[in-house]
Write a protein that holds these residues in place. Structure first.
Motif, PDB file in Angstrom:
ATOM      1  N   VAL A 206       0.859  -1.174   0.000  1.00 41.45           N
ATOM      2  CA  VAL A 206       0.000   0.000   0.000  1.00 41.45           C
ATOM      3  C   VAL A 206       0.897   1.226   0.000  1.00 41.45           C
ATOM      4  O   VAL A 206       1.766   1.360   0.851  1.00 41.45           O
ATOM      5  N   SER A 207       0.678   2.069  -1.016  1.00 42.74           N
ATOM      6  CA  SER A 207       1.446   3.299  -1.041  1.00 42.74           C
ATOM      7  C   SER A 207       0.882   4.221   0.032  1.00 42.74           C
ATOM      8  O   SER A 207      -0.286   4.586  -0.010  1.00 42.74           O
ATOM      9  N   PHE A 208       1.671   4.541   0.979  1.00 42.22           N
ATOM     10  CA  PHE A 208       1.163   5.297   2.123  1.00 42.22           C
ATOM     11  C   PHE A 208       2.242   6.228   2.634  1.00 42.22           C
ATOM     12  O   PHE A 208       3.353   5.811   2.920  1.00 42.22           O
ATOM     13  N   ASP A 209       1.898   7.474   2.717  1.00 40.79           N
ATOM     14  CA  ASP A 209       2.839   8.450   3.238  1.00 40.79           C
ATOM     15  C   ASP A 209       2.151   9.231   4.351  1.00 40.79           C
ATOM     16  O   ASP A 209       1.481  10.223   4.116  1.00 40.79           O
ATOM     17  N   PRO A 210       2.237   8.732   5.563  1.00 39.62           N
ATOM     18  CA  PRO A 210       1.492   9.384   6.638  1.00 39.62           C
ATOM     19  C   PRO A 210       1.958  10.832   6.828  1.00 39.62           C
ATOM     20  O   PRO A 210       3.163  11.092   6.800  1.00 39.62           O
ATOM     21  N   PRO A 211       1.002  11.756   6.970  1.00 42.23           N
ATOM     22  CA  PRO A 211       1.363  13.170   7.068  1.00 42.23           C
ATOM     23  C   PRO A 211       2.281  13.456   8.249  1.00 42.23           C
ATOM     24  O   PRO A 211       3.074  14.400   8.200  1.00 42.23           O
ATOM     25  N   ASN A 212       2.180  12.641   9.284  1.00 38.85           N
ATOM     26  CA  ASN A 212       3.008  12.905  10.455  1.00 38.85           C
ATOM     27  C   ASN A 212       4.115  11.869  10.626  1.00 38.85           C
ATOM     28  O   ASN A 212       4.608  11.646  11.727  1.00 38.85           O
ATOM     29  N   GLY A 213       4.509  11.247   9.506  1.00 37.35           N
ATOM     30  CA  GLY A 213       5.604  10.297   9.571  1.00 37.35           C
ATOM     31  C   GLY A 213       5.212   8.998  10.252  1.00 37.35           C
ATOM     32  O   GLY A 213       4.070   8.796  10.647  1.00 37.35           O
ATOM     33  N   TYR A 214       6.182   8.110  10.354  1.00 37.93           N
ATOM     34  CA  TYR A 214       5.958   6.823  11.018  1.00 37.93           C
ATOM     35  C   TYR A 214       6.236   6.999  12.497  1.00 37.93           C
ATOM     36  O   TYR A 214       7.258   6.566  13.004  1.00 37.93           O
ATOM     37  N   ASN A 215       5.285   7.642  13.153  1.00 42.79           N
ATOM     38  CA  ASN A 215       5.595   8.112  14.501  1.00 42.79           C
ATOM     39  C   ASN A 215       5.340   7.087  15.604  1.00 42.79           C
ATOM     40  O   ASN A 215       5.683   7.318  16.752  1.00 42.79           O
ATOM     41  N   GLY A 216       4.728   5.946  15.270  1.00 40.82           N
ATOM     42  CA  GLY A 216       4.517   4.929  16.302  1.00 40.82           C
ATOM     43  C   GLY A 216       3.448   5.298  17.308  1.00 40.82           C
ATOM     44  O   GLY A 216       3.479   4.852  18.449  1.00 40.82           O
ATOM     45  N   LYS A 217       2.475   6.105  16.873  1.00 37.41           N
ATOM     46  CA  LYS A 217       1.394   6.539  17.770  1.00 37.41           C
ATOM     47  C   LYS A 217       0.309   5.471  17.861  1.00 37.41           C
ATOM     48  O   LYS A 217      -0.105   4.897  16.861  1.00 37.41           O
ATOM     49  N   GLY A 218      -0.186   5.193  19.056  1.00 36.19           N
ATOM     50  CA  GLY A 218      -1.250   4.213  19.230  1.00 36.19           C
ATOM     51  C   GLY A 218      -2.627   4.839  19.157  1.00 36.19           C
ATOM     52  O   GLY A 218      -2.775   6.059  19.282  1.00 36.19           O
ATOM     53  N   TRP A 219      -3.645   4.002  18.974  1.00 36.37           N
ATOM     54  CA  TRP A 219      -5.020   4.517  18.815  1.00 36.37           C
ATOM     55  C   TRP A 219      -5.541   5.208  20.050  1.00 36.37           C
ATOM     56  O   TRP A 219      -6.429   6.051  19.974  1.00 36.37           O
ATOM     57  N   ILE A 220      -4.985   4.856  21.222  1.00 35.65           N
ATOM     58  CA  ILE A 220      -5.496   5.464  22.462  1.00 35.65           C
ATOM     59  C   ILE A 220      -5.271   6.978  22.451  1.00 35.65           C
ATOM     60  O   ILE A 220      -6.078   7.737  22.983  1.00 35.65           O
ATOM     61  N   VAL A 221      -4.192   7.427  21.784  1.00 32.69           N
ATOM     62  CA  VAL A 221      -3.940   8.869  21.694  1.00 32.69           C
ATOM     63  C   VAL A 221      -5.112   9.567  21.010  1.00 32.69           C
ATOM     64  O   VAL A 221      -5.533  10.654  21.421  1.00 32.69           O
ATOM     65  N   ASP A 222      -5.679   8.913  19.982  1.00 31.93           N
ATOM     66  CA  ASP A 222      -6.783   9.518  19.239  1.00 31.93           C
ATOM     67  C   ASP A 222      -8.014   9.791  20.097  1.00 31.93           C
ATOM     68  O   ASP A 222      -8.782  10.709  19.817  1.00 31.93           O
ATOM     69  N   ILE A 223      -8.251   8.960  21.109  1.00 28.93           N
ATOM     70  CA  ILE A 223      -9.480   9.152  21.888  1.00 28.93           C
ATOM     71  C   ILE A 223      -9.235   9.964  23.160  1.00 28.93           C
ATOM     72  O   ILE A 223     -10.153  10.137  23.959  1.00 28.93           O
ATOM     73  N   LEU A 224      -8.034  10.481  23.360  1.00 29.01           N
ATOM     74  CA  LEU A 224      -7.788  11.285  24.571  1.00 29.01           C
ATOM     75  C   LEU A 224      -8.773  12.455  24.685  1.00 29.01           C
ATOM     76  O   LEU A 224      -9.275  12.726  25.783  1.00 29.01           O
ATOM     77  N   PRO A 225      -9.097  13.180  23.578  1.00 32.26           N
ATOM     78  CA  PRO A 225     -10.078  14.264  23.724  1.00 32.26           C
ATOM     79  C   PRO A 225     -11.447  13.751  24.197  1.00 32.26           C
ATOM     80  O   PRO A 225     -12.099  14.404  25.004  1.00 32.26           O
TER      81      PRO A 225
END
Lengths: 150, 352
Positions: B95-114
């Motif tokens: 899959v051609s994928f270029d994440p806007p914030n790089g391969y930062n190793g962020k987990g999904w739990i960060v997304d639901i902090l708000p």
């Protein structure tokens, strides 16, 4: 005489309190050997042939295992296929990318690692079972290494 | 002068036997009561844990409502972005994928902090990831999530991510990638369900080499080396986001988030990292008794990636519909695996 009665009553009560049994009706312990040599590392799984929970054990440094289901000792009685994989300790401290090291070389033949090929099949009876897992390096009849799918 | 009253007859007192009998009775009562008290305390802790799960489940569903995908993880390893179907095509698709914030190793739990009312922590973590796009899930690198600017956040143990029954759920300096440098990182007792895929030992996408107690399933892709997992969370989900409409097994029959025990997981217990998932390919509540910390870290880490809890007899899960259930140790392994997948068409329910 009355004192004796009290003592008996107290002992009886205590026995009733402590006598609660485990969740599962069978226990399995035993020793793991390959061609007669003790295997003293690795993991064992008891995979039920007809539905039910899979049980597991870690092989200790003396080559013995004691089967648990979930967080409790024992397993339901019934028929099981058994898989065993033991490995040498990983050769590296870390992988080149800094992750966990690649797994060590397998000490047990490949067919013992797959429930559908493993010749180890046992009937686990209610109560304590002593099952020594005697592995051999002679492949079972008709064994073919499963194709690597890619 | 009044006469001093004198006691007559036997002096009022207890005999030794009477005292012993009373003590024995009190002892028996306490012995009877103590387990009940302990059970009540554990029931309260379990309820608190189930409340955490409920909140996390609702946070995920709210996120899905807002963004139309479930919370996402971004793998630290770009080269693993590939889809593979072991039964049909047998060909890895990159899959051609270029994440806007790089391969930062962020987990999904960060997304639901708000959604968990931790907006400040979220804003600062995301600002740091955007500024420094390198993989930084490593304290010694001091970049990305490992940067000193967000050290106070990654070191925090958030109560909503902590099961009160698990005594080992405290910030740790022993977990992989952060186990040098003396940095303590906050941990999570709750992990996203990656499905029932396997952790293979020969690093091919459709490996047939796994170690017990993983139970083999023909045609199952490897959880680490592909993004073909059949659950709701995987560490590569930012490349192929998972949506609720992909849950064709039914949201009430699919695990979303389940429990983890930190003392069995020296591999990926950090709450903010892309390792915040677990697989039902390992049976429920597998505890590797007698394994040392080094064994768990280097030799048996794959067997440690299943769901487990310290609650007696099972572990709790929040399903994709937001309901929380206690799943017993004695659940049939096939039913357990079926509940973990989102679209394999198994006809299993929580009572199987």
């Amino acid at each position: 005489m009355r004192k004796r009665t009290w003592q008996l009553a107290a002992i009886g009560l205590l026995a009733t309190c402590c006598g609660c049994g485990g969740t599962y009706d069978s226990y399995v312990t035993g020793e793991v050997t390959l061609d007669g040599n003790v295997i003293n590392t690795g993991t064992v799984a008891f995979v039920p042939t007809a539905g039910g929970p899979a049980a597991y054990a870690l092989i200790d440094s003396s080559g013995h295992y004691d089967v648990y289901t979930g967080n409790e000792r024992g397993l339901p009685s019934g028929s099981y296929g058994v898989t065993v994989v033991a490995r040498e300790a990983p050769a590296m401290e870390r992988s080149e990318t800094g992750g966990p090291p690649p797994p060590g070389k397998s000490l047990t033949p490949a067919w013992y690692g797959l429930a559908e090929y493993s010749p180890l099949k046992y009937e686990v009876e209610s109560g304590s079972n002593e099952i020594d897992l005697q592995l051999t390096s002679t492949p079972p009849a008709g064994w073919q290494s499963p194709q690597r799918r890619r | 002068m009044l006469p001093v009253p004198r006691r007559t007859g036997r002096r009022a007192a207890f005999t030794l036997v009477e005292l012993l009998v009373v003590i024995a009775i009190i002892g028996v009562l306490v012995a009877l009561l103590l387990p009940a008290v302990q059970a009540a305390r554990e029931a309260a802790r379990r309820m608190s844990c189930s409340n955490n799960l409920k909140n996390i489940g609702l946070a995920c569903l709210n996120y899905e409502n807002r963004k139309k995908t479930l919370p996402q993880s971004t793998s630290q390893w770009g080269f693993e972005y590939r889809t593979v179907d072991c039964e049909v095509s047998r060909t890895p698709t990159d899959v051609s994928f270029d994440p806007p914030n790089g391969y930062n190793g962020k987990g999904w739990i960060v997304d639901i902090l708000p959604e968990l009312e931790l907006n400040n922590a979220y804003d600062r973590l995301i600002a740091q990831i955007k500024e420094d796009k390198s993989f930084g899930a490593r304290a010694t690198r001091g970049s990305g999530l490992g940067a000193i600017e967000v050290r106070d956040i990654v070191s925090t143990q958030y109560p909503i991510l902590t099961c009160p029954t698990d005594d080992s759920a405290v910030p740790s300096d022993k977990i992989w990638y952060w186990d040098s440098g003396g940095v303590f990182t906050g941990v999570t007792n709750y992990k996203g369900c990656v499905g029932d895929t396997l952790l293979s030992t020969d690093s091919t996408p459709c490996s047939r080499s796994v170690d017990p107690p993983q139970t083999i399933q023909t045609g199952s892709p490897d959880v680490h080396n592909t993004m073909s997992n059949n659950g709701l969370f995987q560490r590569t989900s930012s490349a192929e986001p998972i949506r609720l409409r992909m849950v064709t097994d039914g949201t009430s029959n699919t695990f979303m988030v389940g429990e983890n025990v930190v003392s069995q997981d020296f591999h990926s217990a950090q709450f903010f990292s892309d390792g915040d998932w677990a697989t039902a390919g390992v049976p429920i509540n597998v505890f590797l008794r007698g394994a040392t910390e080094d064994d768990l870290k280097r030799q048996y880490w794959q067997q440690g990636r299943g769901f487990k809890s310290q609650h007696p007899g099972g572990a709790q899960f929040v399903m994709a519909d937001g309901s929380v259930h206690f799943v017993q140790d004695s659940i049939s392994t096939l039913a357990y695996r079926g509940l973990a997948t989102r679209d394999r068409g198994e006809t299993v329910g929580l009572n199987d």
